[in-house]
Design an enzyme around this catalytic site. Structure first.
Site, short mmCIF file in Angstrom:
data_model
loop_
_atom_site.label_atom_id
_atom_site.label_comp_id
_atom_site.label_asym_id
_atom_site.label_seq_id
_atom_site.Cartn_x
_atom_site.Cartn_y
_atom_site.Cartn_z
N GLU A 183 -6.89 5.99 2.95
CA GLU A 183 -5.64 5.82 2.21
C GLU A 183 -5.91 5.37 0.79
O GLU A 183 -5.32 5.92 -0.17
CB GLU A 183 -4.74 4.82 2.94
CG GLU A 183 -4.13 5.39 4.21
CD GLU A 183 -3.27 4.40 4.97
OE1 GLU A 183 -2.43 4.84 5.77
OE2 GLU A 183 -3.43 3.17 4.76
N LYS A 235 0.83 -1.21 0.00
CA LYS A 235 0.00 0.00 0.00
C LYS A 235 0.86 1.26 0.00
O LYS A 235 0.56 2.23 -0.71
CB LYS A 235 -0.93 -0.01 1.21
CG LYS A 235 -1.92 1.15 1.24
CD LYS A 235 -2.93 0.98 2.38
CE LYS A 235 -2.23 0.90 3.70
NZ LYS A 235 -3.16 0.76 4.83
#
Length: 456
Positions: A183, A51
């Site tokens: 995010e 990520k």
């Protein structure tokens, strides 16, 4: 089998389990570890590391644009999702290999299979083999929470599948308001995807300082992310080339992908906990004491499966403390009270210690110091985003209770601030520190004006 095959058997090959296995083996224990997926766990394989690589990718668009203000001319930029994923996969494979080699170097025997408890001192592997162990550690981590029993729920993907997308969608709906949701919303928006964030509450990031929450929502909206608060999905229908999302309010959205990022839950299903007397809580989390011991003698648990502080460095520290306690004869407890954390949105935010509201709720009479400003770089780039620095200080003792940063490099700044808070720094210690100029972080040691705290 009547003999004890292992001194320690670990169920789960994530960060906490691997650390515990390595440290215990270093103390001379005979250690076995079972992992039914890939060694490295959520963080390495499908969480923090990949990520963060996507976060970096999503920020290059800003850098290309900002460069103009510094005299750089640029050709039209082109982004290749397939290349990004291929490069990310290669890096994850490299890290996985390091984890495996580190276990091998310590003499840990690895079983690439599922394992479950078979009574208080044994483990049964998926192939039927039964293994006895003097001590058992459960470190199975967590799993994404599914959106719920709504029509078309099968069309919704989670963070487990997002890194395997064959192509970048043109439109995405992200459901949730925690770390993972904001995010990924920032990542996809930064990559040029039309992004909508749907959250059932009025603000994102529950539990964070209110100034950070407000600042992030303002910045996300300014970057073109459509924020739909106090809203939820009631159905997803597949149409020709797209999905149609039905909302609780009665509205509908057409999109190419729906991502559920509504949280994670302890991965305790089908572990055979009941066969050994291991108690669980309301969310399925394994109940442990301050030394990570469960309600069953000889069985311990660390990491997200205990639902204490669900962060990779915490799982690692818990795993290490467990091994020190049980095999190193050095009883060690992990302090969960002062943990720095970051949310890698764009802009990012980071925090350590108490929020303003939390400090007041605990009875502290607080002074609030804040600075909100444009960074020096943005003076030439033309970007209008504002950074925020905030200190929460106990008025009676002058001790800094919380440090909160929103903006570029927030995580790097707060990591070092966490050292100061761990040492019990006072506001006077911050004031006595010479500023590093010109930097954004210098604001933390130059703030003098006290803001009136919000009502408790």
């Amino acid at each position: 089998m009547t003999q004890t095959d292992f001194d320690l058997f670990v169920i789960g090959g994530g960060s906490g389990g691997v650390r515990a296995a390595r440290i215990a083996a270093g103390y001379g224990a005979k250690v076995g570890l079972a992992e039914c997926d890939r060694i490295g766990g959520t963080c390495v394989i499908r969480g923090c590391v990949p990520k963060k690589l996507l976060v970096y990718a999503s920020r290059f668009g800003d850098l290309f644009e900002d460069a103009r203000g510094f005299g750089w001319a640029r050709a039209p930029a082109m982004f290749d999702w397939a290349q990004l994923i291929a490069n990310t996969d290669r890096e994850i494979h490299r890290l996985e290999g390091i984890y495996e080699r580190n276990l091998e170097a310590k003499g840990v025997r690895t079983f690439k299979t599922r394992a479950r408890l078979d009574g208080p001192s044994a483990v049964k592997l998926a192939d039927g083999e039964r293994v006895a162990a003097g001590t058992i550690l459960i470190a199975t981590g967590g799993r994404p929470s599914r959106y719920g029993d709504i029509p078309g729920a099968a069309h919704i993907v989670t963070s487990d599948e997002i890194f395997a997308l064959a192509a970048l969608p043109k439109r995405i709906v992200v459901c949730g308001g925690g770390y993972i949701a904001v995010e990924f919303a920032s990542i996809f928006a930064g990559l040029g995807v039309e992004t909508t964030l749907i959250h059932r509450r009025d603000k994102v990031l529950r539990g964070f300082d209110e100034d950070l929450r407000d600042g992030l929502m303002e910045a996300m909206a300014a970057r073109g992310i459509r924020l739909m608060m106090n809203e939820s999905l009631v159905g997803v229908a597949q149409d020709v080339g797209c999905f149609r999302v039905a909302l609780h309010s009665g509205g509908k959205i057409e999109t190419d992908l729906v991502l559920s990022a509504i949280g994670r839950e302890p991965a305790t299903a089908d572990l055979g906990l009941e066969t050994a007397g291991v108690r669980t809580g309301a969310r399925g989390e394994i109940i442990v004491d301050s030394f990570s011991g469960t309600t069953a003698k000889g069985i311990y648990a660390v990491g997200d499966v205990t639902d204490r502080a669900n962060l990779t460095p915490v799982a690692i520290r818990e795993g290490h403390a467990f091994a020190d306690t049980v095999f190193g004869r050095k009883p060690t407890q992990v302090d969960h009270s002062l943990i720095p954390t970051a949310v890698f949105t764009t802009p990012e935010l980071a925090t350590v210690g108490l929020s303003e509201a939390a400090a007041q709720a605990l009875g502290h009479d607080v002074d609030i110091y804040k600075s909100r400003f444009r960074s020096l770089r943005d003076m030439l780039s033309g970007r209008e985003e504002r950074m925020l620095m905030k200190l929460v200080v106990d008025r009676a003792t002058d001790r800094v209770l919380g440090c909160h940063v929103f903006g570029v490099d927030a995580a790097e700044i707060v990591q070092m601030a966490a050292v100061a808070l761990q040492l019990g720094a006072r506001k006077a210690d911050f004031d006595a520190t010479v500023a590093l100029h010109p930097s954004a972080a210098e604001e933390l040691v130059t703030m003098r004006e006290v803001w009136a705290p919000a009502p408790a």
